[in-house]
Design a protein around this motif. Sequence first.
Motif, PDB file in Angstrom:
ATOM      1  N   THR A  16     -27.300  24.089 -19.524  1.00 21.27           N
ATOM      2  CA  THR A  16     -26.202  24.479 -19.629  1.00 21.27           C
ATOM      3  C   THR A  16     -25.073  25.984 -18.748  1.00 21.27           C
ATOM      4  O   THR A  16     -24.264  25.884 -17.930  1.00 21.27           O
ATOM      5  N   ASP A  38     -22.984  17.334 -25.476  1.00 20.53           N
ATOM      6  CA  ASP A  38     -23.895  17.245 -25.739  1.00 20.53           C
ATOM      7  C   ASP A  38     -23.592  18.220 -27.042  1.00 20.53           C
ATOM      8  O   ASP A  38     -22.397  19.508 -26.638  1.00 20.53           O
ATOM      9  N   ASN A  42     -22.031  23.768 -26.053  1.00 25.49           N
ATOM     10  CA  ASN A  42     -22.611  24.861 -25.366  1.00 25.49           C
ATOM     11  C   ASN A  42     -21.443  25.356 -24.149  1.00 25.49           C
ATOM     12  O   ASN A  42     -21.394  26.487 -24.022  1.00 25.49           O
ATOM     13  N   ASP A 122     -23.197  18.174 -18.136  1.00 24.14           N
ATOM     14  CA  ASP A 122     -23.891  18.730 -18.836  1.00 24.14           C
ATOM     15  C   ASP A 122     -24.555  17.930 -20.646  1.00 24.14           C
ATOM     16  O   ASP A 122     -23.453  17.674 -20.260  1.00 24.14           O
TER      17      ASP A 122
HETATM   18 MG   LIG Z   1     -27.273  23.039 -23.090  1.00 17.95          MG
END
Ligand SMILES: [Mg+2]
Length: 249
Positions: A16, A38, A42, A122
């Motif tokens: 991230t 994800d 984040n 990500d």
């Molecule tokens: Mg991450």
Amino acid sequence: MKITSIVNLKGGTGKTTTSVAMIELLSRKERVLGIDNDKQGNLSQAFKRYTPERMIGSSVMLLTGKTRGNILHTENPYIDIIPCNIYMEKAEKEVLLGNVAQHDRYQKALSELVGYERCIIDNPPDIGMNVVNALIASDEIIIPINLDNYSLDGMVEMMSQIQNITEINRKANLTGILITDFEKTEAALQAEEWLRKEYGKRIFSIKIRHSRQAKDATLCQVPVTQYSSRCGATQDYKKFIEEYLRRER
Ligand SMILES: [Mg+2]
Ligand SMILES: Nc1ncnc2c1ncn2[C@@H]1O[C@H](COP(=O)(O)OP(=O)(O)O)[C@@H](O)[C@H]1O
């Protein structure tokens, strides 16, 4: 639009942090779309676009093949993002229950997009249907690794798993492996030596130093490159982008 997946099957390897830094630094020259893939959200948090409540307006909808209405603007006019949250887990299970083609939904949805030069995805530390989709949609893959985090265990298996997936459809290049959160200890130096011997030029020559500011930036929900222009991690991410763009040419 060039699509890059940031992947590692382990958690805490700097995926991230690297995604966020790349998005922010590349946005200084290009229009960038960041995709949070994800369920922890984040990346969404780093751009102040996290919400736990809804699945509309998130990468969960990409799995159902819809991009429209999911792209959010951020405070930076050159950065848009598609956020993610816990609903991704539910969506993944639903997608698996259906028996229509599932692995090219991101590719199809993203191929309709115009207006961005770059897309950075990500990924979470596992290979679910959303990650398979991301890898198949991607032109290239970057693997961040943290030498202190048992990251070298299972490296070989991970590389072959990633390769298997990308061969399903379109071959994504492994652009490189990036050493992140680096602290100069004897053990880390030995691990680095092994890695460079094993993977040669695939390892970026620049390493990202451990900097306290990288963690502090997450508390303020801003990219580290914006939080502190002078810290080691920011300087290294800037040099990394130069190396990365040089490799591209
Ligand atoms: Mg991450
Ligand atoms: N260069 C760095 N210096 C200090 N801390 C870092 C650095 N890179 C990452 N971290 C911290 O390590 C933790 C894991 O990083 P993160 O990017 O969230 O990994 P992942 O997405 O792979 O799980 C986070 O708390 C992050 O702030």
